[in-house]
Design a protein around this motif. Structure first.
Motif, PDB file in Angstrom:
ATOM      1  N   UNK A  55      20.718  -9.048  41.072  1.00  0.00           N
ATOM      2  CA  UNK A  55      19.847 -10.201  40.376  1.00  0.00           C
ATOM      3  C   UNK A  55      20.766 -11.113  39.749  1.00  0.00           C
ATOM      4  N   UNK A  56      21.703 -10.670  38.850  1.00  0.00           N
ATOM      5  CA  UNK A  56      22.362 -11.613  38.067  1.00  0.00           C
ATOM      6  C   UNK A  56      24.116 -11.516  38.528  1.00  0.00           C
ATOM      7  N   UNK A  57      24.265 -10.659  39.340  1.00  0.00           N
ATOM      8  CA  UNK A  57      25.789 -10.398  39.785  1.00  0.00           C
ATOM      9  C   UNK A  57      26.541  -9.648  38.686  1.00  0.00           C
ATOM     10  N   UNK A  58      27.601  -9.174  39.337  1.00  0.00           N
ATOM     11  CA  UNK A  58      28.291  -7.873  38.594  1.00  0.00           C
ATOM     12  C   UNK A  58      28.625  -8.539  37.200  1.00  0.00           C
ATOM     13  N   UNK A  59      29.109  -9.654  36.776  1.00  0.00           N
ATOM     14  CA  UNK A  59      29.484  -9.965  35.518  1.00  0.00           C
ATOM     15  C   UNK A  59      28.333 -10.949  34.983  1.00  0.00           C
ATOM     16  N   UNK A  60      27.083 -11.152  35.255  1.00  0.00           N
ATOM     17  CA  UNK A  60      25.980 -11.745  34.792  1.00  0.00           C
ATOM     18  C   UNK A  60      25.180 -10.844  33.770  1.00  0.00           C
ATOM     19  N   UNK A  61      25.486  -9.772  33.429  1.00  0.00           N
ATOM     20  CA  UNK A  61      24.689  -8.954  32.472  1.00  0.00           C
ATOM     21  C   UNK A  61      25.338  -7.982  31.637  1.00  0.00           C
ATOM     22  N   UNK A  62      24.733  -7.468  30.493  1.00  0.00           N
ATOM     23  CA  UNK A  62      25.689  -6.601  29.735  1.00  0.00           C
ATOM     24  C   UNK A  62      24.417  -5.481  29.235  1.00  0.00           C
ATOM     25  N   UNK A  63      24.817  -4.219  29.383  1.00  0.00           N
ATOM     26  CA  UNK A  63      24.037  -2.957  29.117  1.00  0.00           C
ATOM     27  C   UNK A  63      24.172  -2.735  27.664  1.00  0.00           C
ATOM     28  N   UNK A  64      23.190  -2.720  26.693  1.00  0.00           N
ATOM     29  CA  UNK A  64      23.546  -2.187  25.051  1.00  0.00           C
ATOM     30  C   UNK A  64      23.134  -0.673  25.508  1.00  0.00           C
ATOM     31  N   UNK A  65      24.137   0.232  25.227  1.00  0.00           N
ATOM     32  CA  UNK A  65      23.774   1.737  25.443  1.00  0.00           C
ATOM     33  C   UNK A  65      22.993   2.248  24.012  1.00  0.00           C
ATOM     34  N   UNK A  66      23.243   1.626  23.084  1.00  0.00           N
ATOM     35  CA  UNK A  66      22.862   2.191  22.008  1.00  0.00           C
ATOM     36  C   UNK A  66      21.695   0.953  21.387  1.00  0.00           C
ATOM     37  N   UNK A  67      20.341   0.867  21.941  1.00  0.00           N
ATOM     38  CA  UNK A  67      19.634  -0.162  21.522  1.00  0.00           C
ATOM     39  C   UNK A  67      19.461  -0.702  20.115  1.00  0.00           C
ATOM     40  N   UNK A  68      19.407   0.432  19.174  1.00  0.00           N
ATOM     41  CA  UNK A  68      19.275  -0.183  17.775  1.00  0.00           C
ATOM     42  C   UNK A  68      20.471  -0.948  17.448  1.00  0.00           C
ATOM     43  N   UNK A  69      21.523  -1.097  18.154  1.00  0.00           N
ATOM     44  CA  UNK A  69      22.593  -1.977  17.811  1.00  0.00           C
ATOM     45  C   UNK A  69      22.666  -3.250  18.558  1.00  0.00           C
ATOM     46  N   UNK A  70      21.289  -3.412  18.912  1.00  0.00           N
ATOM     47  CA  UNK A  70      21.050  -4.865  19.815  1.00  0.00           C
ATOM     48  C   UNK A  70      21.025  -5.974  18.599  1.00  0.00           C
ATOM     49  N   UNK A  71      20.226  -5.932  17.445  1.00  0.00           N
ATOM     50  CA  UNK A  71      20.384  -7.226  16.835  1.00  0.00           C
ATOM     51  C   UNK A  71      21.945  -7.573  16.090  1.00  0.00           C
ATOM     52  N   UNK A  72      22.819  -6.662  16.117  1.00  0.00           N
ATOM     53  CA  UNK A  72      24.062  -6.946  15.798  1.00  0.00           C
ATOM     54  C   UNK A  72      25.166  -7.380  17.044  1.00  0.00           C
ATOM     55  N   UNK A  73      24.792  -6.903  17.976  1.00  0.00           N
ATOM     56  CA  UNK A  73      25.396  -7.170  19.312  1.00  0.00           C
ATOM     57  C   UNK A  73      25.190  -8.399  19.735  1.00  0.00           C
ATOM     58  N   UNK A  74      23.791  -8.893  19.856  1.00  0.00           N
ATOM     59  CA  UNK A  74      23.349 -10.249  20.390  1.00  0.00           C
ATOM     60  C   UNK A  74      24.319 -11.226  19.895  1.00  0.00           C
TER      61      UNK A  74
END
Length: 612
Positions: A583-602
């Motif tokens: 849908x977005x291409x191989x470089x068009x997305x990012x997977x956050x493997x530790x969801x609780x870190x999403x607020x800081x990773x965004x």
């Protein structure tokens, strides 16, 4: 008695194998299978002009009224023939080919049919259209002439001799031979009561489904359990039947004669909820399928649909609904005004401060991005500067060697610049976000915290940004929650709206991305970033589940890129690698493997995407 029965069955099986082998017109030792060549044929079909949304699938045999020999009539063979045909969704090829005595010729026939289908269009006349497509294919690819002649010579040796046929059949056979040797030379074909012997080098008209829709057959295929490693057959001829009686009711009889009310009242009676493991094999052996739609599908399980809340407690609608298109991959086109999108504002959301638990992280992010805001940037290709721009000099040198040496700046200068950038963050707030990440947090809570810290960061940086949430309930109600527009300030009112987000409904991504594209395209900034924050793949209660939703989302992403936007998806779904690259291409997305870190990773991901 038992011995005589077994002896009879043994002799019968021997006779069946003997007569079937003698009556067969195939060459089993040269058989090639479609399954191992399906991907290569699909690539060849699309590369030579076939529709990108079409695939290659196996086709079932169809009945063809041809003249059979006495031996074939005794064996009961040659009643049905696997024929290649093409519809709006797929190119249908025989599951296996053993027409020619050489395996190389059978493989070449697969490739020829894929090439021929790529040049084909709607079929109006079987003979004339196949001649036209063949002639066009040979003119476009002259190198195919020798291969076509090899296939033709091998096929003509297997066709019946006109001298052994009736006058009408002989005239049709001669016309077909002429059309195969010189495509386009035969305009009219003689009429005959019997069909001509099959022409494997040509495409046949699409198989008539007899009242059953494509969706019916797709549902049927999904309901049939296939054995491990077993390939299901192609499409069958099918008809729709209504299993509910139009008339009926209570019998007018004496009550003492009624054994049970359920014997005479139209009721949905209990049935076994388990699937028959042999259902796929039975369906494969049937020539004609009859489909019926019962009132209870797949047993009597409880199935709940969420309705929209009453207007007095629902979010506040903003203006009239917006009609948007939607991509139908089966038809290969956009359906205009197919989706209704409604803008909403959260109801009863009072202005609120940033929660105390997020204030330390917000202060750290503000300090980091405040330094970046005042940091000087390197500007390339300047007419003068403090350092030499080696990349610009190398480009200039190469162009001068090729006689294209245009004047350009060859220096780099470091100074303060204005960030000409706008960003729209689209957050998935469907009911899947109500799931728990752990014993303490839900997905929706992590999304709220991410939106809050993202807003704190970008308001410090000074970039233009907008925040929206989205969900859906079928195509009639795609809901877009307006949290902050480009024209609004990020303040306590926005923080209150974010903290008032509640999960609900489903995820119709395509419509939300298209509306976000419209909003972001209206910005005057030079660079425009569209961020999608989600926890799963597109889905809804209707056909949007499965490939339909994935294809529509992919098309919406392509539309955004064509308008100069940079779409990027941020997900916490561990299975995202199965569908997001498509849908977005191989470089068009990012997977956050530790969801609780999403607020800081965004915010950090935003920094990388904008090349601070």
């Amino acid at each position: 008695m038992t011995l005589s029965v077994e002896l009879e069955e043994w002799i019968g099986s021997l006779w069946h194998r003997f007569i079937t082998r003698r009556a067969s017109v195939d060459f089993p030792e040269a058989r090639v299978e479609l399954a191992s060549r399906q991907r290569a044929l699909a690539l060849l079909f699309r590369a030579t002009g076939g529709a990108l949304n079409m695939g290659v699938e196996a086709v079932s045999e169809r009945a063809l009224l041809v003249r059979r020999s006495v031996l074939q009539q005794i064996a009961g063979t040659c009643k049905q023939v696997p024929l290649a045909w093409c519809d709006a969704q797929n190119l249908r090829l025989p599951a296996s080919l053993a027409i020619f005595p050489e395996a190389s010729l059978n493989e070449e026939l697969y490739r020829w049919l894929a090439l021929l289908a790529a040049q084909s269009g709607p079929m109006r006349h079987w003979g004339r259209d196949n001649q036209r497509w063949t002639r066009y294919l040979l003119q476009r690819y002259p190198g195919m002439a020798n291969r076509y002649q090899r296939l033709l010579a091998a096929h003509l040796q297997l066709r019946p001799d006109p001298a052994t046929l009736s006058p009408a059949e002989a005239a049709l056979e001669r016309a077909l031979r002429q059309a195969l040797r010189e495509p386009g030379s035969v305009e009219h074909f003689p009429r005959c009561e019997r069909a001509a012997w099959p022409v494997p080098l040509w495409l046949y008209p699409p198989l008539y489904l007899g009242g059953a829709t494509t969706a019916d057959l797709e549902d049927l295929n999904s309901d049939l359990p296939a054995a491990g490693g077993e390939q299901q057959g192609g499409r069958k001829r099918a008809t729709r039947t209504d299993d509910s009686p139009v008339t009926g009711g209570l019998l007018v009889v004496r009550l003492e004669n009624l054994f049970s009310w359920t014997e005479h009242v139209e009721l949905d009676r209990w049935e076994d909820d388990s699937q028959d493991p042999d259902a796929a094999k039975v369906a494969e052996d049937l020539d004609h399928l009859t489909l019926s739609r019962t009132r209870i599908r797949k047993g009597g399980g409880l199935k709940l649909h969420l309705d929209l809340p009453p207007a007095d407690i629902d979010d506040i609608p903003l203006g009239a609904g917006i009609k948007l298109p939607e991509w139908d991959y089966r038809q290969g086109r956009l359906q205009d005004n197919f989706v209704n999108l409604q803008l909403f504002e959260p109801r009863d959301c009072t202005p609120q401060l940033l929660p105390a638990r997020l204030q330390p992280a917000a202060r750290r992010l503000r300090r980091q991005f405040e330094q970046l805001r005042h940091e000087r940037q390197w500007l390339r290709q300047q007419p003068q500067g403090s350092e030499l721009d080696l990349q610009a000099w190398l480009d200039f040198h190469v162009q001068r060697v090729n006689g294209q040496g245009a004047e350009r700046g060859l220096f780099m200068e470091r100074r303060h610049t204005h960030r000409d950038l706008a960003c729209l963050l689209l957050a998935d707030v469907s009911m899947s976000t109500d799931a728990h990440l752990n014993d303490e947090h839900r997905v929706i809570e992590v999304i709220r915290d991410s939106l809050l810290l993202f807003g704190e960061t970008l308001s410090t940086l000074g970039d233009d940004f907008a925040l929206y949430g989205f969900s859906s309930l079928r195509r009639q109600q795609v809901r877009l929650q307006e949290l902050k527009t480009f024209a609004q300030r990020y303040d306590d009112s926005t923080r209150g709206k974010i903290q008032g987000l509640t999960p609900g409904y489903y995820t119709r991504m395509g419509a939300a991305i298209r509306q976000a594209t419209r909003l972001l395209s209206s910005s005057k900034r030079r660079r425009k970033l569209l961020l999608l924050l989600t926890d799963g793949k597109p889905n809804d209660l209707d056909l949007y589940e499965g490939r339909y939703g994935v294809e529509d989302t992919r098309e919406a992403v392509h539309e955004a890129r064509r308008q100069g936007l940079i779409p990027f998806c941020i997900t916490i779904d561990r299975k995202a690698a199965d569908y997001l690259p498509y849908m977005f291409g191989s470089n068009g997305y990012s997977l956050i493997r530790q969801p609780d870190q999403l607020p800081l990773r965004l915010p950090q991901l935003y920094r990388q995407l904008t090349q601070l």
